[in-house]
Design a protein around this motif. Structure first.
Motif, PDB file in Angstrom:
ATOM      1  N   ARG A 249       0.824  -0.781  -0.285  1.00 60.32           N
ATOM      2  CA  ARG A 249       0.104  -0.266   0.136  1.00 60.32           C
ATOM      3  C   ARG A 249       0.753   0.933   0.185  1.00 60.32           C
ATOM      4  O   ARG A 249       0.761   2.201  -0.143  1.00 60.32           O
ATOM      5  CB  ARG A 249      -0.964   0.119   1.124  1.00 60.32           C
ATOM      6  N   ARG A 250       2.070   1.152   0.260  1.00 59.74           N
ATOM      7  CA  ARG A 250       2.580   2.371   1.124  1.00 59.74           C
ATOM      8  C   ARG A 250       3.419   2.578  -0.608  1.00 59.74           C
ATOM      9  O   ARG A 250       3.627   4.257  -1.145  1.00 59.74           O
ATOM     10  CB  ARG A 250       3.840   2.468   1.130  1.00 59.74           C
ATOM     11  N   VAL A 251       3.474   1.797  -1.799  1.00 58.58           N
ATOM     12  CA  VAL A 251       3.575   1.625  -2.901  1.00 58.58           C
ATOM     13  C   VAL A 251       3.208   2.067  -3.986  1.00 58.58           C
ATOM     14  O   VAL A 251       2.887   3.593  -5.132  1.00 58.58           O
ATOM     15  CB  VAL A 251       5.279   0.915  -3.647  1.00 58.58           C
ATOM     16  N   PHE A 252       2.229   1.722  -3.936  1.00 60.39           N
ATOM     17  CA  PHE A 252       0.576   1.411  -5.014  1.00 60.39           C
ATOM     18  C   PHE A 252      -0.581   1.889  -4.250  1.00 60.39           C
ATOM     19  O   PHE A 252      -1.704   0.683  -4.250  1.00 60.39           O
ATOM     20  CB  PHE A 252       0.562  -0.055  -5.368  1.00 60.39           C
ATOM     21  N   ASP A 253      -0.513   2.925  -3.402  1.00 66.59           N
ATOM     22  CA  ASP A 253      -1.756   3.513  -2.870  1.00 66.59           C
ATOM     23  C   ASP A 253      -3.066   4.016  -3.971  1.00 66.59           C
ATOM     24  O   ASP A 253      -2.652   3.880  -4.907  1.00 66.59           O
ATOM     25  CB  ASP A 253      -1.068   4.949  -2.320  1.00 66.59           C
ATOM     26  N   PRO A 254      -3.812   3.087  -3.464  1.00 65.86           N
ATOM     27  CA  PRO A 254      -5.190   2.803  -4.378  1.00 65.86           C
ATOM     28  C   PRO A 254      -5.500   4.666  -4.840  1.00 65.86           C
ATOM     29  O   PRO A 254      -5.789   4.782  -5.772  1.00 65.86           O
ATOM     30  CB  PRO A 254      -6.051   2.063  -3.961  1.00 65.86           C
ATOM     31  N   ARG A 255      -5.453   5.325  -3.992  1.00 70.47           N
ATOM     32  CA  ARG A 255      -5.505   6.339  -3.675  1.00 70.47           C
ATOM     33  C   ARG A 255      -4.682   7.561  -4.552  1.00 70.47           C
ATOM     34  O   ARG A 255      -5.161   8.388  -4.936  1.00 70.47           O
ATOM     35  CB  ARG A 255      -6.169   7.180  -2.375  1.00 70.47           C
ATOM     36  N   GLY A 256      -4.082   6.860  -5.122  1.00 68.46           N
ATOM     37  CA  GLY A 256      -3.629   8.459  -6.216  1.00 68.46           C
ATOM     38  C   GLY A 256      -1.411   8.224  -5.029  1.00 68.46           C
ATOM     39  O   GLY A 256      -1.999   8.031  -4.549  1.00 68.46           O
ATOM     40  N   ILE A 257      -0.865   8.104  -6.092  1.00 71.83           N
ATOM     41  CA  ILE A 257       0.049   8.832  -5.695  1.00 71.83           C
ATOM     42  C   ILE A 257       1.692   9.466  -6.500  1.00 71.83           C
ATOM     43  O   ILE A 257       1.179   8.465  -8.001  1.00 71.83           O
ATOM     44  CB  ILE A 257       1.124   7.351  -5.212  1.00 71.83           C
ATOM     45  N   SER A 258       2.231  10.281  -6.013  1.00 73.00           N
ATOM     46  CA  SER A 258       3.264  10.973  -7.600  1.00 73.00           C
ATOM     47  C   SER A 258       4.317  10.252  -8.056  1.00 73.00           C
ATOM     48  O   SER A 258       4.408   9.392  -6.682  1.00 73.00           O
ATOM     49  CB  SER A 258       3.280  12.424  -7.540  1.00 73.00           C
ATOM     50  N   MET A 260       7.034  10.368  -8.203  1.00 73.13           N
ATOM     51  CA  MET A 260       8.387  11.285  -7.612  1.00 73.13           C
ATOM     52  C   MET A 260       8.051   9.850  -6.020  1.00 73.13           C
ATOM     53  O   MET A 260       9.137   9.302  -5.423  1.00 73.13           O
ATOM     54  CB  MET A 260       8.370  12.533  -6.894  1.00 73.13           C
ATOM     55  N   ASP A 261       6.750  10.048  -5.738  1.00 68.83           N
ATOM     56  CA  ASP A 261       6.669   9.673  -3.728  1.00 68.83           C
ATOM     57  C   ASP A 261       6.903   8.244  -4.137  1.00 68.83           C
ATOM     58  O   ASP A 261       7.404   7.351  -3.386  1.00 68.83           O
ATOM     59  CB  ASP A 261       5.244  10.052  -3.496  1.00 68.83           C
ATOM     60  N   GLN A 262       6.427   7.583  -5.193  1.00 67.85           N
ATOM     61  CA  GLN A 262       6.334   5.932  -5.589  1.00 67.85           C
ATOM     62  C   GLN A 262       8.088   5.953  -5.379  1.00 67.85           C
ATOM     63  O   GLN A 262       8.210   4.815  -4.897  1.00 67.85           O
ATOM     64  CB  GLN A 262       5.884   5.770  -6.363  1.00 67.85           C
ATOM     65  N   TYR A 263       8.594   6.332  -6.350  1.00 63.60           N
ATOM     66  CA  TYR A 263      10.623   6.023  -5.963  1.00 63.60           C
ATOM     67  C   TYR A 263      10.554   6.628  -4.439  1.00 63.60           C
ATOM     68  O   TYR A 263      11.695   5.994  -4.858  1.00 63.60           O
ATOM     69  CB  TYR A 263      11.227   7.252  -6.958  1.00 63.60           C
ATOM     70  N   TYR A 264      10.503   7.461  -3.522  1.00 62.78           N
ATOM     71  CA  TYR A 264      10.898   7.759  -2.767  1.00 62.78           C
ATOM     72  C   TYR A 264      10.375   6.561  -1.779  1.00 62.78           C
ATOM     73  O   TYR A 264      10.733   6.051  -0.751  1.00 62.78           O
ATOM     74  CB  TYR A 264      10.161   8.904  -2.184  1.00 62.78           C
ATOM     75  N   GLU A 265       9.288   5.915  -1.876  1.00 60.16           N
ATOM     76  CA  GLU A 265       8.452   4.809  -0.914  1.00 60.16           C
ATOM     77  C   GLU A 265       9.640   3.815  -0.989  1.00 60.16           C
ATOM     78  O   GLU A 265       9.969   2.816  -0.214  1.00 60.16           O
ATOM     79  CB  GLU A 265       7.297   4.770  -0.525  1.00 60.16           C
ATOM     80  N   LEU A 266       9.512   3.499  -2.490  1.00 57.28           N
ATOM     81  CA  LEU A 266      10.365   2.090  -3.321  1.00 57.28           C
ATOM     82  C   LEU A 266      12.112   2.002  -2.239  1.00 57.28           C
ATOM     83  O   LEU A 266      13.042   1.656  -1.257  1.00 57.28           O
ATOM     84  CB  LEU A 266      11.138   2.276  -4.343  1.00 57.28           C
ATOM     85  N   ARG A 267      12.853   3.117  -2.228  1.00 58.69           N
ATOM     86  CA  ARG A 267      13.967   3.551  -1.424  1.00 58.69           C
ATOM     87  C   ARG A 267      13.736   2.862  -0.484  1.00 58.69           C
ATOM     88  O   ARG A 267      15.144   3.187   0.154  1.00 58.69           O
ATOM     89  CB  ARG A 267      14.730   4.890  -2.464  1.00 58.69           C
ATOM     90  N   GLU A 268      12.841   3.673   0.618  1.00 57.67           N
ATOM     91  CA  GLU A 268      12.592   4.130   1.733  1.00 57.67           C
ATOM     92  C   GLU A 268      12.837   2.049   2.000  1.00 57.67           C
ATOM     93  O   GLU A 268      13.174   1.573   3.368  1.00 57.67           O
ATOM     94  CB  GLU A 268      11.774   4.087   2.643  1.00 57.67           C
ATOM     95  N   LEU A 269      11.722   1.863   1.208  1.00 58.23           N
ATOM     96  CA  LEU A 269      11.937  -0.084   1.328  1.00 58.23           C
ATOM     97  C   LEU A 269      12.947  -1.006   1.596  1.00 58.23           C
ATOM     98  O   LEU A 269      13.367  -1.653   1.849  1.00 58.23           O
ATOM     99  CB  LEU A 269      11.057  -0.693   0.766  1.00 58.23           C
ATOM    100  N   GLU A 270      13.892   0.164   0.695  1.00 54.75           N
ATOM    101  CA  GLU A 270      15.137  -0.567   0.460  1.00 54.75           C
ATOM    102  C   GLU A 270      15.912  -0.271   1.519  1.00 54.75           C
ATOM    103  O   GLU A 270      17.119  -1.354   2.221  1.00 54.75           O
ATOM    104  CB  GLU A 270      16.239   0.266  -0.941  1.00 54.75           C
ATOM    105  N   ARG A 271      15.996   0.775   2.329  1.00 57.26           N
ATOM    106  CA  ARG A 271      16.976   0.841   2.732  1.00 57.26           C
ATOM    107  C   ARG A 271      16.817  -0.006   4.323  1.00 57.26           C
ATOM    108  O   ARG A 271      16.859   0.120   5.506  1.00 57.26           O
ATOM    109  CB  ARG A 271      16.988   3.108   3.581  1.00 57.26           C
ATOM    110  N   GLU A 272      15.139   0.077   4.522  1.00 57.90           N
ATOM    111  CA  GLU A 272      14.758  -0.573   6.058  1.00 57.90           C
ATOM    112  C   GLU A 272      15.214  -1.652   5.939  1.00 57.90           C
ATOM    113  O   GLU A 272      15.481  -2.499   6.603  1.00 57.90           O
ATOM    114  CB  GLU A 272      12.757  -0.687   6.174  1.00 57.90           C
ATOM    115  N   ILE A 273      15.264  -3.014   4.393  1.00 56.13           N
ATOM    116  CA  ILE A 273      15.714  -4.155   4.395  1.00 56.13           C
ATOM    117  C   ILE A 273      17.216  -4.398   4.423  1.00 56.13           C
ATOM    118  O   ILE A 273      17.411  -4.619   5.282  1.00 56.13           O
ATOM    119  CB  ILE A 273      15.043  -4.802   2.727  1.00 56.13           C
TER     120      ILE A 273
END
Length: 336
Positions: A249-258, A260-273
């Motif tokens: 849901r963080r990456v593919f938010d049904p309400r819509g996500i830009s 840039m925000d999508q890429y930011y969430e992907l990098r945040e998940l990478e840092r968490e892993i």
């Protein structure tokens, strides 16, 4: 369906590289077919409590456990539904714009054809009087018609060949791009997962969700698709997304996500892993130990300068009022 094809080809490539180990069956599995000997019932006297009751005992019905809910699959379907509706509206708008543009082009082409026809009509046309016989005049008209038909056919053939060449070049480029991305994705899988079991589990998970619309979702989100399929740590992040519904849901938010925000969430998940990498602020340069006093070089002597505006060379006289001082200053400037 570019992402679907890309992932399916990568699955087959990884499957070929994995060897399925043959596990020996345990002795327990061999003994499953053997009959189990049950001890004979003990003989005992009939007791009142052992006699069956007159009324049958009602046994409660056995409830079948409900199937486990797949939150990621449900969220994937909901997100794809929202994206499909959004893309449908965009496609309708785009089709209207294309129709308007084609209508304008057709109108311009029609005007151009009318302009060419006007030029042709303006050219001098031979009449019957220019020929001695009717046969020569008919041959002249026939050649004109044949030349016009041949020019039209050549024009149509060249347009068709140009379109075919353009389509073939685009297809070759797309296929080469798929092969390059597939090879990179397979290399990224080998980089992220060391054990063959981990690779097989990840590819099985990807194949399962491809059948539930994962490829369509990635095609609708090119930024996420490019990161997950080409980044060296993309497979690890994709595995997290397909396992944790909150990460999905963080990456593919049904309400819509830009994007840039999508890429930011992907990098945040990478840092968490993988953990946050050391930043420039935390990486301090090594501290140099000062040399002993006896080994230090002598400090440089800084020349002393007078006060700003003061006369140099020990001259205190004013060159504007003292003739001797003015003469000395002129000699100094002239090099005497």
């Amino acid at each position: 369906m570019m992402a679907t094809r890309h992932l399916e080809d990568a699955i087959e490539e990884v499957k070929k590289s994995l060897e399925t180990p043959v596990e020996n069956q345990t002795t327990e599995e061999h003994n499953e077919d053997k009959p189990v000997e049950t001890p004979a019932p003990e003989e005992h006297e009939d007791r009142p409590e052992d006699k069956p009751a007159d009324k049958p005992v009602d046994t409660p019905p056995v409830e079948t456990p409900a199937p486990k809910k797949d939150d990621v699959a449900e969220e994937l379907e909901n997100t794809n539904s929202v994206i499909r509706n959004r893309l449908k509206k965009q496609a309708e708008k785009y089709d209207r714009e294309l129709a308007d543009r084609d209508a304008k082009y057709e109108a311009l082409a029609k005007q151009f054809e009318e302009f060419k026809q006007g030029i042709k009509k303006a050219e001098p046309q031979k009449t019957r009087d220019a020929f001695q016989t009717d046969e020569e005049y008919v041959a002249y008209l026939t050649r004109q018609q044949i030349d016009a038909d041949r020019a039209e056919q050549d024009k149509i053939r060249k347009e068709r060949e140009a379109k075919e060449a353009e389509a073939k070049a685009a297809q070759d480029k797309a296929e080469q791009d798929v092969r390059d991305r597939q090879e990179r994705f397979v290399n990224n899988i080998n980089y992220c997962f060391d054990q063959p079991e981990q690779k097989a589990e990840f590819m099985g998970k990807v194949k399962t969700y491809l059948g539930k619309g994962l490829g369509d979702l990635l095609d609708a989100c090119p930024i996420a698709s490019d990161y997950l399929l080409t980044s060296p740590r993309g497979p690890k992040v994709l595995d997290r997304i397909l396992t944790d519904v909150n990460a999905f849901r963080r990456v593919f938010d049904p309400r819509g996500i830009s994007p840039m925000d999508q890429y930011y969430e992907l990098r945040e998940l990478e840092r968490e892993i993988y953990g946050k990498p050391a930043t420039a602020a935390t990486e301090q340069p090594p501290v140099e130990t000062p040399a002993p006093a006896e080994n230090r070089p002598a400090p440089k002597q800084v020349p002393k300068y007078g006060k700003p505006g003061a006369q140099g060379g020990g001259r205190s006289a004013d060159v504007y009022t003292d003739p001797k001082a003015r003469r000395d200053e002129v000699r100094r400037l002239m090099g005497f």
